[in-house]
Design a protein around this motif. Structure first.
Motif, PDB file in Angstrom:
ATOM      1  N   LYS A   1     -62.457 137.446  65.939  1.00 23.79           N
ATOM      2  CA  LYS A   1     -63.435 136.376  65.797  1.00 23.79           C
ATOM      3  C   LYS A   1     -64.216 136.226  67.087  1.00 23.79           C
ATOM      4  O   LYS A   1     -63.717 136.515  68.177  1.00 23.79           O
ATOM      5  N   VAL A   2     -65.446 135.800  66.972  1.00 28.76           N
ATOM      6  CA  VAL A   2     -66.295 135.622  68.139  1.00 28.76           C
ATOM      7  C   VAL A   2     -65.811 134.413  68.936  1.00 28.76           C
ATOM      8  O   VAL A   2     -65.488 133.367  68.363  1.00 28.76           O
ATOM      9  N   VAL A   3     -65.724 134.568  70.241  1.00 30.17           N
ATOM     10  CA  VAL A   3     -65.284 133.464  71.090  1.00 30.17           C
ATOM     11  C   VAL A   3     -66.432 132.470  71.213  1.00 30.17           C
ATOM     12  O   VAL A   3     -67.464 132.769  71.812  1.00 30.17           O
ATOM     13  N   THR A   4     -66.244 131.287  70.648  1.00 30.31           N
ATOM     14  CA  THR A   4     -67.321 130.307  70.514  1.00 30.31           C
ATOM     15  C   THR A   4     -67.960 129.948  71.843  1.00 30.31           C
ATOM     16  O   THR A   4     -69.187 129.942  71.980  1.00 30.31           O
ATOM     17  N   TRP A   5     -67.127 129.643  72.850  1.00 30.77           N
ATOM     18  CA  TRP A   5     -67.679 129.160  74.118  1.00 30.77           C
ATOM     19  C   TRP A   5     -68.487 130.248  74.829  1.00 30.77           C
ATOM     20  O   TRP A   5     -69.460 129.937  75.494  1.00 30.77           O
ATOM     21  N   GLU A   6     -68.095 131.501  74.665  1.00 35.34           N
ATOM     22  CA  GLU A   6     -68.878 132.580  75.266  1.00 35.34           C
ATOM     23  C   GLU A   6     -70.223 132.726  74.561  1.00 35.34           C
ATOM     24  O   GLU A   6     -71.252 132.958  75.207  1.00 35.34           O
ATOM     25  N   GLU A   7     -70.215 132.611  73.237  1.00 37.06           N
ATOM     26  CA  GLU A   7     -71.459 132.724  72.474  1.00 37.06           C
ATOM     27  C   GLU A   7     -72.399 131.558  72.757  1.00 37.06           C
ATOM     28  O   GLU A   7     -73.620 131.729  72.829  1.00 37.06           O
ATOM     29  N   GLU A   8     -71.837 130.379  72.916  1.00 40.35           N
ATOM     30  CA  GLU A   8     -72.667 129.214  73.251  1.00 40.35           C
ATOM     31  C   GLU A   8     -73.318 129.393  74.614  1.00 40.35           C
ATOM     32  O   GLU A   8     -74.485 129.060  74.807  1.00 40.35           O
ATOM     33  N   PHE A   9     -72.561 129.925  75.549  1.00 34.94           N
ATOM     34  CA  PHE A   9     -73.120 130.193  76.875  1.00 34.94           C
ATOM     35  C   PHE A   9     -74.230 131.242  76.785  1.00 34.94           C
ATOM     36  O   PHE A   9     -75.294 131.099  77.395  1.00 34.94           O
TER      37      PHE A   9
ATOM     38  N   LEU B   1     -70.061 141.595  91.164  1.00 37.88           N
ATOM     39  CA  LEU B   1     -69.778 142.423  89.994  1.00 37.88           C
ATOM     40  C   LEU B   1     -68.568 141.854  89.268  1.00 37.88           C
ATOM     41  O   LEU B   1     -67.472 141.788  89.841  1.00 37.88           O
ATOM     42  N   CYS B   2     -68.753 141.420  88.033  1.00 35.34           N
ATOM     43  CA  CYS B   2     -67.663 140.890  87.218  1.00 35.34           C
ATOM     44  C   CYS B   2     -67.109 142.006  86.340  1.00 35.34           C
ATOM     45  O   CYS B   2     -67.843 142.590  85.538  1.00 35.34           O
ATOM     46  N   CYS B   3     -65.822 142.293  86.498  1.00 35.39           N
ATOM     47  CA  CYS B   3     -65.188 143.429  85.824  1.00 35.39           C
ATOM     48  C   CYS B   3     -64.129 142.930  84.847  1.00 35.39           C
ATOM     49  O   CYS B   3     -63.058 142.461  85.260  1.00 35.39           O
ATOM     50  N   HIS B   4     -64.426 143.027  83.571  1.00 36.01           N
ATOM     51  CA  HIS B   4     -63.527 142.507  82.532  1.00 36.01           C
ATOM     52  C   HIS B   4     -62.349 143.440  82.281  1.00 36.01           C
ATOM     53  O   HIS B   4     -62.285 144.565  82.791  1.00 36.01           O
ATOM     54  N   GLY B   5     -61.430 142.971  81.452  1.00 35.78           N
ATOM     55  CA  GLY B   5     -60.265 143.764  81.089  1.00 35.78           C
ATOM     56  C   GLY B   5     -60.434 144.466  79.756  1.00 35.78           C
ATOM     57  O   GLY B   5     -61.513 144.491  79.165  1.00 35.78           O
ATOM     58  N   TRP B   6     -59.322 145.039  79.262  1.00 34.25           N
ATOM     59  CA  TRP B   6     -59.326 145.780  77.999  1.00 34.25           C
ATOM     60  C   TRP B   6     -59.698 144.852  76.834  1.00 34.25           C
ATOM     61  O   TRP B   6     -59.188 143.746  76.725  1.00 34.25           O
ATOM     62  N   GLU B   7     -60.627 145.338  76.002  1.00 31.68           N
ATOM     63  CA  GLU B   7     -61.123 144.582  74.862  1.00 31.68           C
ATOM     64  C   GLU B   7     -61.800 143.282  75.279  1.00 31.68           C
ATOM     65  O   GLU B   7     -61.861 142.319  74.510  1.00 31.68           O
ATOM     66  N   GLY B   8     -62.299 143.251  76.524  1.00 37.90           N
ATOM     67  CA  GLY B   8     -63.055 142.097  77.007  1.00 37.90           C
ATOM     68  C   GLY B   8     -64.535 142.433  77.085  1.00 37.90           C
ATOM     69  O   GLY B   8     -65.015 143.424  76.514  1.00 37.90           O
ATOM     70  N   ARG B   9     -65.275 141.629  77.819  1.00 37.02           N
ATOM     71  CA  ARG B   9     -66.696 141.873  78.063  1.00 37.02           C
ATOM     72  C   ARG B   9     -67.126 141.032  79.254  1.00 37.02           C
ATOM     73  O   ARG B   9     -66.402 140.119  79.689  1.00 37.02           O
ATOM     74  N   GLY B  10     -68.297 141.313  79.773  1.00 32.33           N
ATOM     75  CA  GLY B  10     -68.773 140.599  80.950  1.00 32.33           C
ATOM     76  C   GLY B  10     -68.842 139.105  80.759  1.00 32.33           C
ATOM     77  O   GLY B  10     -68.638 138.332  81.710  1.00 32.33           O
ATOM     78  N   LEU B  11     -69.110 138.672  79.539  1.00 32.91           N
ATOM     79  CA  LEU B  11     -69.214 137.235  79.258  1.00 32.91           C
ATOM     80  C   LEU B  11     -67.888 136.497  79.398  1.00 32.91           C
ATOM     81  O   LEU B  11     -67.861 135.263  79.360  1.00 32.91           O
ATOM     82  N   ASN B  12     -66.781 137.235  79.563  1.00 32.05           N
ATOM     83  CA  ASN B  12     -65.497 136.570  79.830  1.00 32.05           C
ATOM     84  C   ASN B  12     -65.574 135.703  81.081  1.00 32.05           C
ATOM     85  O   ASN B  12     -64.790 134.766  81.254  1.00 32.05           O
ATOM     86  N   PHE B  13     -66.539 135.987  81.956  1.00 35.10           N
ATOM     87  CA  PHE B  13     -66.677 135.267  83.224  1.00 35.10           C
ATOM     88  C   PHE B  13     -67.725 134.160  83.130  1.00 35.10           C
ATOM     89  O   PHE B  13     -68.270 133.734  84.160  1.00 35.10           O
ATOM     90  N   PHE B  14     -67.983 133.663  81.920  1.00 41.28           N
ATOM     91  CA  PHE B  14     -69.060 132.682  81.727  1.00 41.28           C
ATOM     92  C   PHE B  14     -68.867 131.408  82.542  1.00 41.28           C
ATOM     93  O   PHE B  14     -69.845 130.759  82.934  1.00 41.28           O
ATOM     94  N   LYS B  15     -67.630 131.047  82.837  1.00 38.91           N
ATOM     95  CA  LYS B  15     -67.378 129.844  83.631  1.00 38.91           C
ATOM     96  C   LYS B  15     -67.760 130.038  85.103  1.00 38.91           C
ATOM     97  O   LYS B  15     -68.156 129.093  85.793  1.00 38.91           O
ATOM     98  N   PHE B  16     -67.649 131.259  85.583  1.00 41.30           N
ATOM     99  CA  PHE B  16     -67.927 131.555  86.983  1.00 41.30           C
ATOM    100  C   PHE B  16     -69.427 131.679  87.256  1.00 41.30           C
ATOM    101  O   PHE B  16     -69.895 131.333  88.348  1.00 41.30           O
TER     102      PHE B  16
END
Length: 325
Positions: A21-29, A90-105
């Motif tokens: 499922k799409v992570v809501t808070w990342e999509e809103e950002f 440079l924001c480096c995500h983990g496995w099955e992640g994406r750059g937007l994982n760092f939306f809070k930063f």
């Protein structure tokens, strides 16, 4: 229960699975933020690194794995009316992640004058196609290619497998590329990649887990040209003469705290300074786990302060003294 893994099944582990499922808070950002999708050319990387391997300039690599000719990154520019910093984050995500994982930063880094590149590693996020498999080694080759292509001072902020990528990058880097990295933050980092593999397999509680781990490691060597046992932050990252900050949760079930905390005593600088106050370079959290740690306000503030205001510390005869960055 026993599950027999054929070669194909093991190899399929290197193909990321899209989120259920799409992570809501990342999509809103994503909907509200201003950013550019940048294409970063990494097409020359294989030629450069294969030459280094041939000349014995890098150790314990047999070949360069299949890579795409370019990757995508989400570019976030500094806030207007704020003096722009020289360093790119440079924001480096983990496995099955994406750059937007760092939306809070990202917004807080922009407010400090940073240009932020939230990388999408191969087969993740916006970086689809161009290669069949992905993983820690592919991430690391990609990061090394990006740093070389940018040719500017960078701060690296990594989560989970993104930290293994930074280790691989350090192994591949020449002197100039190493000098471009000015600070590093490792969030939920594994010291030894092998321990992360074992931890992941044990989650499934399979009777033949030892054979699965063996098959996985052999397959990784075949596909990516590196021994899993050789990917360890203590090998190359810890020896870097730059400010380093680790943030790890005691309740992390994917990358056990007790495995990573061993780095604490091996760090060159065990503290850093912000506005005259000394902080530990290994920061511990509780009840945030492996992923929620990226959304914790306190963690975000600690990392942003370290990158924007943190000063190196050096152990002297009378304790720790401040040094300019």
């Amino acid at each position: 229960m026993t599950i027999e893994f054929e070669e194909k099944d093991i190899k399929d582990f290197f193909i990321p699975v899209p989120p259920k499922k799409v992570v809501t808070w990342e999509e809103e950002f994503k909907e509200s933020a201003k950013f550019n999708i940048k294409t970063i050319d990494i097409s020359m990387h294989s030629k450069i690194i294969n030459k280094r391997i041939k000349n014995n300039e890098v150790k314990n690599f047999e070949f360069v794995p299949e890579l795409p000719s370019s990757i995508k990154a989400l570019e976030f520019l500094p806030e207007e009316n704020v003096k722009e910093r020289e360093e790119i984050v440079l924001c480096c995500h983990g496995w099955e992640g994406r750059g937007l994982n760092f939306f809070k930063f990202i917004p807080k880094l922009q407010s400090k004058g940073f240009r932020v590149l939230a990388l999408d590693f191969p087969l993740h996020g916006e970086s689809q196609g161009g290669c069949k498999y992905s993983g820690c080694t592919v991430f690391g080759h990609t990061l090394n290619a990006v740093i070389r292509e940018l040719n500017q001072p960078v701060y690296v902020v990594a989560h989970s497998m993104g930290n293994g990528a930074f280790e691989v990058n350090c192994r591949l880097s020449n002197k100039k590329e190493k000098q471009l990295v000015k600070k590093y933050v490792g969030i939920a980092a594994m010291n030894k990649y092998y321990d992360a593999v074992v931890g992941h397999v044990k989650i499934f509680k399979l009777e033949n887990e030892k054979q699965i781990i063996k098959d996985y490691c052999e397959c990784k060597n075949e596909l990516f040209g590196i021994n899993v046992d050789d990917i360890a932050l203590e090998n190359d990252v810890i020896s870097l003469d730059i400010p380093i900050l680790f943030v790890h949760d005691r309740n992390d079930k994917e990358i056990p705290f007790e495995k990573t905390v061993l780095l604490k005593e091996k760090m060159k600088r065990k503290t850093y300074t912000v506005n005259g106050k000394v902080y530990p370079s290994f920061h511990e959290t509780e009840k945030l786990g492996h992923r929620r740690i990226l959304r914790d306000e306190n963690v975000v503030n600690i990392v942003v302060d370290f990158l924007s205001d943190g000063e190196k510390t050096k152990k002297g005869s009378q304790g720790y003294e401040r040094l300019p960055t």
